[in-house]
Design an enzyme around this catalytic site. Structure first.
Site, PDB file in Angstrom:
ATOM      1  N   SER A   1      53.274  45.078  17.949  1.00 21.68           N
ATOM      2  CA  SER A   1      52.632  45.134  16.634  1.00 21.68           C
ATOM      3  C   SER A   1      52.606  46.592  16.175  1.00 21.68           C
ATOM      4  O   SER A   1      52.725  47.503  16.991  1.00 21.68           O
ATOM      5  CB  SER A   1      51.198  44.616  16.742  1.00 21.68           C
ATOM      6  OG  SER A   1      50.524  44.772  15.503  1.00 21.68           O
TER       7      SER A   1
ATOM      8  N   TYR B   1      42.883  44.255  21.062  1.00 24.39           N
ATOM      9  CA  TYR B   1      44.218  43.758  20.647  1.00 24.39           C
ATOM     10  C   TYR B   1      45.232  44.916  20.555  1.00 24.39           C
ATOM     11  O   TYR B   1      46.309  44.831  21.155  1.00 24.39           O
ATOM     12  CB  TYR B   1      44.064  43.002  19.317  1.00 24.39           C
ATOM     13  CG  TYR B   1      45.341  42.536  18.669  1.00 24.39           C
ATOM     14  CD1 TYR B   1      46.009  41.401  19.118  1.00 24.39           C
ATOM     15  CD2 TYR B   1      45.887  43.222  17.587  1.00 24.39           C
ATOM     16  CE1 TYR B   1      47.181  40.973  18.497  1.00 24.39           C
ATOM     17  CE2 TYR B   1      47.049  42.799  16.963  1.00 24.39           C
ATOM     18  CZ  TYR B   1      47.695  41.674  17.423  1.00 24.39           C
ATOM     19  OH  TYR B   1      48.855  41.256  16.810  1.00 24.39           O
TER      20      TYR B   1
HETATM   21  N1  NAD Z   1      51.865  37.792  11.667  1.00 25.49           N
HETATM   22  C1  NAD Z   1      51.767  39.096  11.660  1.00 25.49           C
HETATM   23  O1  NAD Z   1      51.563  39.719  10.613  1.00 25.49           O
HETATM   24  C2  NAD Z   1      51.889  39.891  12.925  1.00 25.49           C
HETATM   25  C3  NAD Z   1      51.781  41.277  12.865  1.00 25.49           C
HETATM   26  C4  NAD Z   1      51.911  42.017  14.026  1.00 25.49           C
HETATM   27  C5  NAD Z   1      52.136  41.379  15.230  1.00 25.49           C
HETATM   28  N2  NAD Z   1      52.212  40.033  15.252  1.00 25.49           N
HETATM   29  C6  NAD Z   1      52.449  39.403  16.553  1.00 25.49           C
HETATM   30  O2  NAD Z   1      53.513  38.490  16.437  1.00 25.49           O
HETATM   31  C7  NAD Z   1      53.291  37.365  17.284  1.00 25.49           C
HETATM   32  C8  NAD Z   1      53.354  36.085  16.461  1.00 25.49           C
HETATM   33  O3  NAD Z   1      52.459  36.173  15.395  1.00 25.49           O
HETATM   34  P1  NAD Z   1      52.159  34.927  14.444  1.00 25.49           P
HETATM   35  O4  NAD Z   1      51.434  35.433  13.267  1.00 25.49           O
HETATM   36  O5  NAD Z   1      53.399  34.126  14.273  1.00 25.49           O
HETATM   37  O6  NAD Z   1      51.119  34.203  15.418  1.00 25.49           O
HETATM   38  P2  NAD Z   1      50.553  32.757  15.424  1.00 25.49           P
HETATM   39  O7  NAD Z   1      49.181  32.898  15.907  1.00 25.49           O
HETATM   40  O8  NAD Z   1      50.782  32.062  14.143  1.00 25.49           O
HETATM   41  O9  NAD Z   1      51.492  32.095  16.496  1.00 25.49           O
HETATM   42  C9  NAD Z   1      51.352  32.330  17.843  1.00 25.49           C
HETATM   43  C10 NAD Z   1      51.805  31.106  18.572  1.00 25.49           C
HETATM   44  O10 NAD Z   1      51.484  31.285  19.936  1.00 25.49           O
HETATM   45  C11 NAD Z   1      50.847  30.140  20.414  1.00 25.49           C
HETATM   46  N3  NAD Z   1      49.949  30.536  21.483  1.00 25.49           N
HETATM   47  C12 NAD Z   1      48.810  31.258  21.378  1.00 25.49           C
HETATM   48  N4  NAD Z   1      48.250  31.429  22.594  1.00 25.49           N
HETATM   49  C13 NAD Z   1      49.064  30.791  23.474  1.00 25.49           C
HETATM   50  C14 NAD Z   1      49.043  30.618  24.869  1.00 25.49           C
HETATM   51  N5  NAD Z   1      48.052  31.109  25.617  1.00 25.49           N
HETATM   52  N6  NAD Z   1      50.050  29.945  25.456  1.00 25.49           N
HETATM   53  C15 NAD Z   1      51.061  29.435  24.716  1.00 25.49           C
HETATM   54  N7  NAD Z   1      51.134  29.570  23.386  1.00 25.49           N
HETATM   55  C16 NAD Z   1      50.147  30.231  22.770  1.00 25.49           C
HETATM   56  C17 NAD Z   1      50.112  29.576  19.225  1.00 25.49           C
HETATM   57  O11 NAD Z   1      49.815  28.229  19.413  1.00 25.49           O
HETATM   58  C18 NAD Z   1      51.109  29.844  18.123  1.00 25.49           C
HETATM   59  O12 NAD Z   1      52.054  28.810  18.035  1.00 25.49           O
HETATM   60  C19 NAD Z   1      51.939  37.621  17.956  1.00 25.49           C
HETATM   61  O13 NAD Z   1      52.151  38.240  19.186  1.00 25.49           O
HETATM   62  C20 NAD Z   1      51.251  38.591  17.018  1.00 25.49           C
HETATM   63  O14 NAD Z   1      50.313  39.382  17.698  1.00 25.49           O
HETATM   64  C21 NAD Z   1      52.098  39.269  14.146  1.00 25.49           C
HETATM   65  O1  GCO Z   2      49.199  42.727  14.764  1.00 23.27           O
HETATM   66  C1  GCO Z   2      48.714  42.915  13.662  1.00 23.27           C
HETATM   67  O2  GCO Z   2      48.781  43.979  13.058  1.00 23.27           O
HETATM   68  C2  GCO Z   2      48.015  41.833  12.996  1.00 23.27           C
HETATM   69  O3  GCO Z   2      47.800  40.881  13.971  1.00 23.27           O
HETATM   70  C3  GCO Z   2      48.692  41.150  11.900  1.00 23.27           C
HETATM   71  O4  GCO Z   2      48.644  39.790  12.216  1.00 23.27           O
HETATM   72  C4  GCO Z   2      48.190  41.139  10.489  1.00 23.27           C
HETATM   73  O5  GCO Z   2      49.334  40.965   9.710  1.00 23.27           O
HETATM   74  C5  GCO Z   2      47.454  42.215   9.821  1.00 23.27           C
HETATM   75  O6  GCO Z   2      46.659  42.946  10.681  1.00 23.27           O
HETATM   76  C6  GCO Z   2      46.639  41.631   8.713  1.00 23.27           C
HETATM   77  O7  GCO Z   2      45.680  40.764   9.281  1.00 23.27           O
END
Ligand code: NAD
Ligand code: GCO
Length: 256
Positions: A147, A160
């Protein structure tokens, strides 16, 4: 071989954790489109079946693997199944990332350990075990979804970002340890993406002035905009890329 051929994953097997929806699903779909057989992990069987159906309907091959990645016994069993059924694992995308945003002062000990287990330790043990299979073929791709959190932080968010930057350290350590075995390790650091988890925030018009000011492309990322980064790092096109963090954030973290 043309450069486009180097993006092909035909004949390869990939495991994407948390691949049932969001960024994980988009990455799983992309790997399948490039020819990999994708094992889609998550905790909810029905969600995974939906994801698998969508991938198959588009001509790809996929299967569901429902287990909690924080459960070591379940991890071991899943890896043993992959070995038994496929005899190989070429690509592992550690995409699961649980969010628990609170000031550190509000976290009790158990909550800290739980988040670190899901967001950091699970990827560590899974990667270590995946590398055993990858070493046999002298080929592998370990990809951590980190992230921009930790590189920059939101107020009131400590554990986190610590887990995510821990993943960056893990990825770099593995790049050095496993590089001699033909296994590369890299990270994708997403910025703000409008996935299901962020739906309420992404729909919040009051946040848009902040988004326009802070993100140079002036919008949230669309989930499918993560796919190219994953395919690149998973493929032979990135054969000499090892230990890299590929930030995908519309320029958010380079803006002053
Ligand atoms: N969406 C964003 O803006 C963003 C930004 C930065 C980082 N991320 C990272 O990207 C990744 C995906 O993000 P997203 O928004 O698609 O997340 P999300 O929460 O929509 O999806 C995560 C998936 O992981 C599954 N999951 C959660 N815990 C689990 C476990 N213990 N075992 C198995 N499956 C599990 C959930 O059911 C879900 O399907 C995450 O690691 C998140 O931290 C996302
Ligand atoms: O890893 C991160 O930076 C966050 O989990 C993201 O999921 C979000 O996009 C943002 O922080 C707004 O909520």
């Amino acid at each position: 071989m043309s450069v486009l051929d180097r993006f092909s994953l035909v004949g390869q097997v990939a495991l994407v954790t948390g691949g049932g929806r969001g960024l994980g699903f988009e990455m799983a779909r992309a790997l399948a489109e490039a020819g990999a057989h994708v094992i889609v992990n998550g905790r909810t069987a029905a969600t995974l079946e939906g994801a698998v159906r969508t991938i198959r309907a588009a001509g790809g091959t996929a299967e569901a693997a429902a287990f909690d990645i924080a459960d070591r016994d379940a991890q071991r069993a899943a890896m043993a199944d992959i070995d038994k059924i496929h005899g190989r694992l070429d690509i592992l995308i550690n995409n699961v990332g649980a969010r628990d945003r609170r000031p550190l002062a509000e976290f009790d000990d158990d909550a800290i350990i739980e988040l670190l287990r899901t967001d950091l330790a699970a990827a560590m043990t899974l990667s270590r075990d995946a590398a055993v299979l990858m070493k046999r073929r002298n080929h592998g791709r370990l990809i951590a979804v980190t992230s921009i959190s930790g590189h920059v932080v939101m107020p009131g968010d400590c554990v986190y970002p610590a887990a995510k930057q821990g993943l960056t350290g893990l990825m770099r350590g593995m790049a050095v340890e496993f590089g001699p075995h033909g296994i590369t390790s890299n990270a994708i650091a997403p910025g703000w993406f409008a996935t299901e988890t962020n739906a309420a925030m992404a729909a919040n018009e009051e946040l848009m002035p902040f988004v326009r000011q802070r993100i140079p492309v002036q919008r949230w990322g669309r989930p499918e905009e993560i796919a190219g980064a994953a395919l690149f790092l998973a493929s032979d096109a990135a054969s000499f890329v090892n230990g890299h963090v590929l930030t995908v954030d519309g320029g958010m973290t380079v803006r002053m």
